[in-house]
Design an enzyme around this catalytic site. Sequence first.
Site, short mmCIF file in Angstrom:
data_model
loop_
_atom_site.label_atom_id
_atom_site.label_comp_id
_atom_site.label_asym_id
_atom_site.label_seq_id
_atom_site.Cartn_x
_atom_site.Cartn_y
_atom_site.Cartn_z
N ARG A 265 70.86 6.22 66.52
CA ARG A 265 69.73 5.78 65.70
C ARG A 265 70.09 4.53 64.93
NH1 ARG A 265 67.35 11.63 63.61
NH2 ARG A 265 67.29 12.52 65.71
N ARG A 280 74.98 9.86 57.56
CA ARG A 280 74.01 8.97 58.21
C ARG A 280 74.75 7.94 59.05
NH1 ARG A 280 68.85 8.73 57.01
NH2 ARG A 280 69.21 9.85 55.05
N GLU A 352 69.66 17.98 54.51
CA GLU A 352 69.12 18.38 55.81
C GLU A 352 70.21 18.48 56.87
OE1 GLU A 352 66.01 15.83 57.32
OE2 GLU A 352 66.33 16.53 59.37
N SER A 355 66.18 20.44 61.68
CA SER A 355 64.74 20.30 61.53
C SER A 355 64.11 21.03 62.70
CB SER A 355 64.39 18.82 61.54
OG SER A 355 63.08 18.63 61.08
N ARG A 394 77.03 16.62 60.39
CA ARG A 394 76.71 17.15 59.07
C ARG A 394 77.30 18.54 58.87
NH1 ARG A 394 70.58 14.85 57.65
NH2 ARG A 394 71.19 12.65 57.81
#
Length: 425
Positions: A265, A280, A352, A355, A394
């Site tokens: 990403r 991130r 987070e 999801s 994460r």
Amino acid sequence: MIDLRQLRENPDQFLARLNLRGDYSAPIREILALDQQQRQIEVERSQLQARSNEIGKQVGQKIKSAAKDDPEVQALRDQGNQIKAQLGELEPQEKAIKAQLEALALTIPNLPDPATPVGKSEEENVEIKRWGDEYLPAQAELPHWEIGERLGILNFERSVKIAQSRFVTLIGAGAALERALIQFMLDRQTAAGYTEISPPFLVNTASLTASGQLPKFAEESFKCDKDDLWLLPTAEVAINSLHRDEILEAESLPLHYCAYTPCFRREAGSYGRDTRGLIRLHQFDKVEMFKFVHPDTSGPEHESLLQNAEAILQALRLPYRVITLCTGDLGFSAVKTYDLEVWMPSQGKYREISSCSNCGDFQSRRGNVRFKEAGKKGTQFLHTLNGSGLAVGRTMAAILENYQQPDGMVKLPKALQPYLNREML
RNA sequence: GGAGAGGUGGCAGAGUGGUCGAAUGCGCUCGACUUGAAAUCGAGUGUACGCAAGUACCGAGGGUUCGAAUCCCUCCCUCUCCGCCA
């Protein structure tokens, strides 16, 4: 893709629900106008074509009955040419309108489920559950990147040499831990009934459009300039296209898949955020779950998907909470989303880590994935669901922080110990 | 990268300008025959839009023609051989 028929038949209700996400009145008005124009032209065009087909047949018959030079043949040819001229005007118009309509419709997000709480931003997401308070570490210690660098298992500086910022290099036990987590998660999810998939990590424009990343979010993905290929932003994109343009048998549903893939990403527009650590990155690993289901079952399938994600955190004894995203924070393709947030001691908050979304028939419309029920005529769009199970980087960060010991060492969660053949990192 | 072949319905495979949404075979569904099954026979069997008539779809897009699965152009993809390569 939104359902144009639903919009056409009940525009006010449609818009009311859509506008829970923000104001879409203008594009919807435009879509309705284009849709009407298109349908009007289509009627006219198909009538002309019917006449043209008829003339073609007549000419064929006359010629066959040896009346080649019959003046009637010439008259029919002239008529045919007239129609051709008219079609020559209508067809490009219709095509242009269709293209405009399609392009615009692809930018409209999915309608939120009635069960999605109404809200403007993430502030209004609703916490529905907390788990694992008893595993909260006594005191906050170091952030995971410091733990990892002290142990010599993560290196960010050298990753800049190799690539850029927002990349990590794992070393020794760090690399092994990542591999163990992938294996652990895949073992769990396949045991839960998901069929493991290892898809291409480069995907084409059609696949990204089907899942909803394109056309609106092109800035978020890495593109290979010379080819119609993009780096996979999530396995959801690949698996969603696994059955693109297919008609499945109803009896074959539900289909449950899981996949380990890296995810790429660009993180455009997040320059100041989470600049350190594993939270991130431009490249991260994820084990993804994905379901193709009968529309009647997507609600319960969503709940069980959530449970499959939670099971990983529970097995690892990582404290987390579950929130329901509100309409303002809901992703583009989703009708309803649960986020799992893991406790990050160094930040003193939940972050987070998964999801889990029900996308209804939105993605199956865009990807044209349908199913057929025996005895019923016609086909239906099925429902798709996706969820992380879990984000590996994460998870590693959460383990480092939640399992750090006063002496700076990190204990391994019991469930992982067999995978690494050790108790401490 | 070089050379060649090819893309037609669930599959195989005909069709090279006229009523072709498309022969035939296989598969599948239903029915008959049978104690049951096999075999055999009969009927049916794509998708979208439309109340319907109808229209569109033979890899995609464009062109020629009264008429294109069929002819022409462009692109994409697949396969085979050679080269390179994990």
